[in-house]
Design a protein around this motif. Sequence first.
Motif, PDB file in Angstrom:
ATOM      1  N   ASP A   1     -17.644  67.386   0.354  1.00 18.88           N
ATOM      2  CA  ASP A   1     -16.490  67.789   1.162  1.00 18.88           C
ATOM      3  C   ASP A   1     -15.528  66.638   1.465  1.00 18.88           C
ATOM      4  N   HIS A   2     -15.586  65.573   0.690  1.00 20.80           N
ATOM      5  CA  HIS A   2     -14.649  64.460   0.839  1.00 20.80           C
ATOM      6  C   HIS A   2     -13.240  64.946   0.475  1.00 20.80           C
ATOM      7  N   PRO A   3     -12.198  64.484   1.157  1.00 20.33           N
ATOM      8  CA  PRO A   3     -10.828  64.958   0.863  1.00 20.33           C
ATOM      9  C   PRO A   3     -10.391  64.780  -0.593  1.00 20.33           C
ATOM     10  N   SER A   4     -11.027  63.847  -1.293  1.00 21.73           N
ATOM     11  CA  SER A   4     -10.657  63.616  -2.696  1.00 21.73           C
ATOM     12  C   SER A   4     -11.416  64.508  -3.672  1.00 21.73           C
ATOM     13  N   THR A   5     -12.440  65.217  -3.147  1.00 25.47           N
ATOM     14  CA  THR A   5     -13.293  65.997  -4.064  1.00 25.47           C
ATOM     15  C   THR A   5     -13.611  67.395  -3.538  1.00 25.47           C
TER      16      THR A   5
ATOM     17  N   GLN B   1     -23.272  57.780   4.643  1.00 20.90           N
ATOM     18  CA  GLN B   1     -22.869  56.480   4.101  1.00 20.90           C
ATOM     19  C   GLN B   1     -23.076  56.430   2.593  1.00 20.90           C
ATOM     20  N   THR B   2     -24.175  57.030   2.132  1.00 20.61           N
ATOM     21  CA  THR B   2     -24.447  57.055   0.692  1.00 20.61           C
ATOM     22  C   THR B   2     -23.360  57.817  -0.053  1.00 20.61           C
ATOM     23  N   VAL B   3     -22.963  58.977   0.472  1.00 17.72           N
ATOM     24  CA  VAL B   3     -21.901  59.753  -0.176  1.00 17.72           C
ATOM     25  C   VAL B   3     -20.589  58.964  -0.188  1.00 17.72           C
ATOM     26  N   GLN B   4     -20.286  58.269   0.908  1.00 13.63           N
ATOM     27  CA  GLN B   4     -19.071  57.446   0.947  1.00 13.63           C
ATOM     28  C   GLN B   4     -19.118  56.350  -0.125  1.00 13.63           C
ATOM     29  N   GLU B   5     -20.297  55.755  -0.311  1.00 14.79           N
ATOM     30  CA  GLU B   5     -20.454  54.723  -1.349  1.00 14.79           C
ATOM     31  C   GLU B   5     -20.250  55.303  -2.740  1.00 14.79           C
ATOM     32  N   ILE B   6     -20.822  56.492  -2.965  1.00 19.03           N
ATOM     33  CA  ILE B   6     -20.686  57.149  -4.268  1.00 19.03           C
ATOM     34  C   ILE B   6     -19.212  57.420  -4.561  1.00 19.03           C
TER      35      ILE B   6
ATOM     36  N   ALA C   1     -16.119  55.711  -7.425  1.00 20.49           N
ATOM     37  CA  ALA C   1     -15.317  56.519  -8.348  1.00 20.49           C
ATOM     38  C   ALA C   1     -13.847  56.569  -7.979  1.00 20.49           C
ATOM     39  N   SER C   2     -13.439  55.767  -7.003  1.00 23.34           N
ATOM     40  CA  SER C   2     -12.092  55.899  -6.430  1.00 23.34           C
ATOM     41  C   SER C   2     -10.982  55.859  -7.468  1.00 23.34           C
TER      42      SER C   2
ATOM     43  N   ARG D   1     -20.173  62.732 -14.227  1.00 24.69           N
ATOM     44  CA  ARG D   1     -20.530  61.703 -13.230  1.00 24.69           C
ATOM     45  C   ARG D   1     -19.595  60.512 -13.421  1.00 24.69           C
ATOM     46  N   ILE D   2     -18.707  60.319 -12.473  1.00 29.13           N
ATOM     47  CA  ILE D   2     -17.674  59.290 -12.612  1.00 29.13           C
ATOM     48  C   ILE D   2     -17.985  58.032 -11.796  1.00 29.13           C
ATOM     49  N   TRP D   3     -19.150  57.997 -11.152  1.00 29.15           N
ATOM     50  CA  TRP D   3     -19.555  56.797 -10.426  1.00 29.15           C
ATOM     51  C   TRP D   3     -20.576  56.004 -11.255  1.00 29.15           C
TER      52      TRP D   3
END
Length: 273
Positions: free
Chosen positions: A47-51, A110-115, A119-120, A133-135
């Motif tokens: 649910d990150h704003p970028s994904t 925190q793990t999801v934020q790192e992932i 991939a930013s 998988r882009i990370w």
Amino acid sequence: MTQHTPFFEALWQQYTDKTPSASKIKSLFETHGNTVLNDHIAIRTFDHPSTDISIMAQPFIAMGYEEKGSYHFQAKKLDAKHYEHATNPQAPKIFISQLLTAQFSTDLQQTVQEIIAQASSKLAAKDLVLQGRIWDTPSYAMYQQLLAESEYAAWLYVNGFCSNHFTVNVNALAQFDSLKAVNDFLIANGYAMNTAGGLIKGSPAQYLEQSSILADKVAVTFQEATHEITSCYYEFAYRYAQENGKLFTGFITNSADKIFESTDMHPHKPSGN
């Protein structure tokens, strides 16, 4: 027809590369005189704003899809929406779910934020759902950590952005008149089925019955070693006519909740097994 556009063909190719059982089952149906149409495609995301769902829906909206239904999965901490094509009822429905990360531990958040941070530079890519998988190469230790809290999060970390499953439109199969007949056929041909919540999820009273095989497992190269991890699965849906005579086109939350478990690393076993 929309489901045969290059975009959908690319989705199917990406999916079958990870799910060889789907190609085999489709061929099996066709060999027995059936035309296989796709009822819906499911996609998972964070649910990150970028994904989030709105990002994943963009290519479908551009093709003429419209939002039709919203769903919440309390136990699995997910939200979902489904989309239908505005003018082509034969086009597959799209079901997009997202993990509600704020409802999990600080460690998982925190793990999801790192992932996502890894991939930013790739998050702006067109058709994110096709990017996989882009990370960075996943860590097995991190996968295990995610798995302890959420099968969904762990699966997404390893598999990335892709079609989680395609779905056979059982109504369109010429040689089968029920979902039970399809399930019996699959079992007779050696396929292991998802039995969480019963072999058939849903009922005629709900206007939808669903079943699925258990996800294929594929070898994944982690930072530490190679392990076999669940990839994707094939689903089967039979829809019933409502009082107005039209087939039900939505989804049943309780049924979908159990369908999600097709990718569990330790799938549900029937009592006594």
